[in-house]
Design a protein around this motif. Structure first.
Motif, mmCIF file in Angstrom:
data_model
loop_
_atom_site.group_PDB
_atom_site.id
_atom_site.type_symbol
_atom_site.label_atom_id
_atom_site.label_comp_id
_atom_site.label_asym_id
_atom_site.label_seq_id
_atom_site.Cartn_x
_atom_site.Cartn_y
_atom_site.Cartn_z
ATOM 1 N N GLU A 15 2.447 -12.331 12.114
ATOM 2 C CA GLU A 15 3.106 -12.136 10.827
ATOM 3 C C GLU A 15 2.180 -12.433 9.648
ATOM 4 O O GLU A 15 2.117 -11.658 8.692
ATOM 5 C CB GLU A 15 4.350 -13.022 10.750
ATOM 6 N N LYS A 16 1.431 -13.528 9.706
ATOM 7 C CA LYS A 16 0.526 -13.864 8.597
ATOM 8 C C LYS A 16 -0.539 -12.793 8.416
ATOM 9 O O LYS A 16 -0.877 -12.433 7.289
ATOM 10 C CB LYS A 16 -0.119 -15.229 8.827
ATOM 11 N N GLN A 17 -1.083 -12.289 9.511
ATOM 12 C CA GLN A 17 -2.093 -11.230 9.439
ATOM 13 C C GLN A 17 -1.510 -9.984 8.787
ATOM 14 O O GLN A 17 -2.136 -9.368 7.928
ATOM 15 C CB GLN A 17 -2.613 -10.909 10.839
ATOM 16 N N PHE A 18 -0.300 -9.614 9.191
ATOM 17 C CA PHE A 18 0.363 -8.450 8.608
ATOM 18 C C PHE A 18 0.585 -8.643 7.116
ATOM 19 O O PHE A 18 0.256 -7.771 6.311
ATOM 20 C CB PHE A 18 1.697 -8.200 9.326
ATOM 21 N N LEU A 19 1.138 -9.796 6.733
ATOM 22 C CA LEU A 19 1.453 -10.047 5.323
ATOM 23 C C LEU A 19 0.200 -10.143 4.458
ATOM 24 O O LEU A 19 0.230 -9.803 3.279
ATOM 25 C CB LEU A 19 2.293 -11.318 5.194
ATOM 26 N N LYS A 20 -0.900 -10.575 5.032
ATOM 27 C CA LYS A 20 -2.153 -10.636 4.273
ATOM 28 C C LYS A 20 -2.740 -9.232 4.074
ATOM 29 O O LYS A 20 -3.263 -8.917 3.006
ATOM 30 C CB LYS A 20 -3.167 -11.522 4.986
ATOM 31 N N ALA A 21 -2.643 -8.386 5.100
ATOM 32 C CA ALA A 21 -3.250 -7.055 5.033
ATOM 33 C C ALA A 21 -2.411 -6.060 4.248
ATOM 34 O O ALA A 21 -2.963 -5.157 3.599
ATOM 35 C CB ALA A 21 -3.495 -6.532 6.452
ATOM 36 N N TRP A 22 -1.098 -6.197 4.282
ATOM 37 C CA TRP A 22 -0.215 -5.182 3.692
ATOM 38 C C TRP A 22 -0.526 -4.888 2.217
ATOM 39 O O TRP A 22 -0.622 -3.709 1.840
ATOM 40 C CB TRP A 22 1.256 -5.575 3.885
ATOM 41 N N PRO A 23 -0.696 -5.889 1.340
ATOM 42 C CA PRO A 23 -0.978 -5.562 -0.073
ATOM 43 C C PRO A 23 -2.283 -4.785 -0.268
ATOM 44 O O PRO A 23 -2.347 -3.860 -1.068
ATOM 45 C CB PRO A 23 -1.053 -6.931 -0.762
ATOM 46 N N LYS A 24 -3.316 -5.134 0.484
ATOM 47 C CA LYS A 24 -4.605 -4.435 0.358
ATOM 48 C C LYS A 24 -4.466 -2.985 0.828
ATOM 49 O O LYS A 24 -4.974 -2.064 0.184
ATOM 50 C CB LYS A 24 -5.674 -5.163 1.170
ATOM 51 N N VAL A 25 -3.771 -2.783 1.933
ATOM 52 C CA VAL A 25 -3.554 -1.428 2.443
ATOM 53 C C VAL A 25 -2.751 -0.614 1.435
ATOM 54 O O VAL A 25 -3.095 0.532 1.127
ATOM 55 C CB VAL A 25 -2.845 -1.464 3.816
ATOM 56 N N THR A 26 -1.714 -1.202 0.899
ATOM 57 C CA THR A 26 -0.873 -0.517 -0.078
ATOM 58 C C THR A 26 -1.665 -0.159 -1.328
ATOM 59 O O THR A 26 -1.534 0.935 -1.877
ATOM 60 C CB THR A 26 0.353 -1.381 -0.413
ATOM 61 N N GLN A 27 -2.523 -1.074 -1.763
ATOM 62 C CA GLN A 27 -3.377 -0.793 -2.917
ATOM 63 C C GLN A 27 -4.315 0.380 -2.615
ATOM 64 O O GLN A 27 -4.490 1.274 -3.447
ATOM 65 C CB GLN A 27 -4.185 -2.034 -3.290
ATOM 66 N N GLY A 28 -4.900 0.385 -1.435
ATOM 67 C CA GLY A 28 -5.792 1.482 -1.053
ATOM 68 C C GLY A 28 -5.074 2.822 -1.010
ATOM 69 O O GLY A 28 -5.611 3.839 -1.454
ATOM 70 N N ILE A 29 -3.860 2.817 -0.475
ATOM 71 C CA ILE A 29 -3.081 4.058 -0.416
ATOM 72 C C ILE A 29 -2.776 4.550 -1.827
ATOM 73 O O ILE A 29 -2.830 5.742 -2.113
ATOM 74 C CB ILE A 29 -1.811 3.849 0.424
ATOM 75 N N SER A 81 -3.305 -3.694 13.814
ATOM 76 C CA SER A 81 -3.429 -4.543 15.010
ATOM 77 C C SER A 81 -2.356 -5.635 15.042
ATOM 78 O O SER A 81 -2.089 -6.211 16.090
ATOM 79 C CB SER A 81 -4.831 -5.153 15.120
ATOM 80 N N ALA A 82 -1.730 -5.905 13.903
ATOM 81 C CA ALA A 82 -0.639 -6.883 13.839
ATOM 82 C C ALA A 82 0.703 -6.263 14.206
ATOM 83 O O ALA A 82 1.683 -6.976 14.407
ATOM 84 C CB ALA A 82 -0.560 -7.495 12.439
#
Length: 108
Positions: A15-29, A81-82
């Protein structure tokens, strides 16, 4: 405007890995694939539901063919991967009929 809603199924312990990555991925999209942004929600049962906005269906469909800068792709790989990809799903794709979301107080 076109809306896509996802049910993200996060693997236990990631969960922590997902929550950390989600904002960066969303910004990239947003920056590279021309989305209008997204919101991540957690429902009462703990499910992660994301609401993504796109200018239109064509832009959303074309986004799959657009690669982001390396740091955003790395965040995307960490987010994926999360996830339990087999259970993660698109739950709705829809056109906006009437848009009345506001970021300021309504004028009365």
């Amino acid at each position: 405007m076109y809306i896509v809603m996802f049910n993200f199924v996060v693997r236990q312990g990631f969960e922590k890995q997902f929550l950390k990555a989600w904002p960066k991925v969303t910004q990239g999209i947003y920056l590279f694939k021309r989305s209008l942004g997204s919101r991540l929600h957690r429902d009462n049962s703990g499910k992660f539901i994301a609401y993504a906005q796109w200018p239109n269906k064509e832009t959303y469909k074309a986004a799959n063919d657009i690669e982001m800068a390396a740091d955003y792709e790395l965040a995307r790989a960490k987010m994926h991967s999360a996830l339990n990809i087999e259970k993660t799903e698109v739950i709705f794709q829809m056109e906006v009929e009437i848009d009345y979301l506001q970021r300021r107080a309504f004028d009365i």
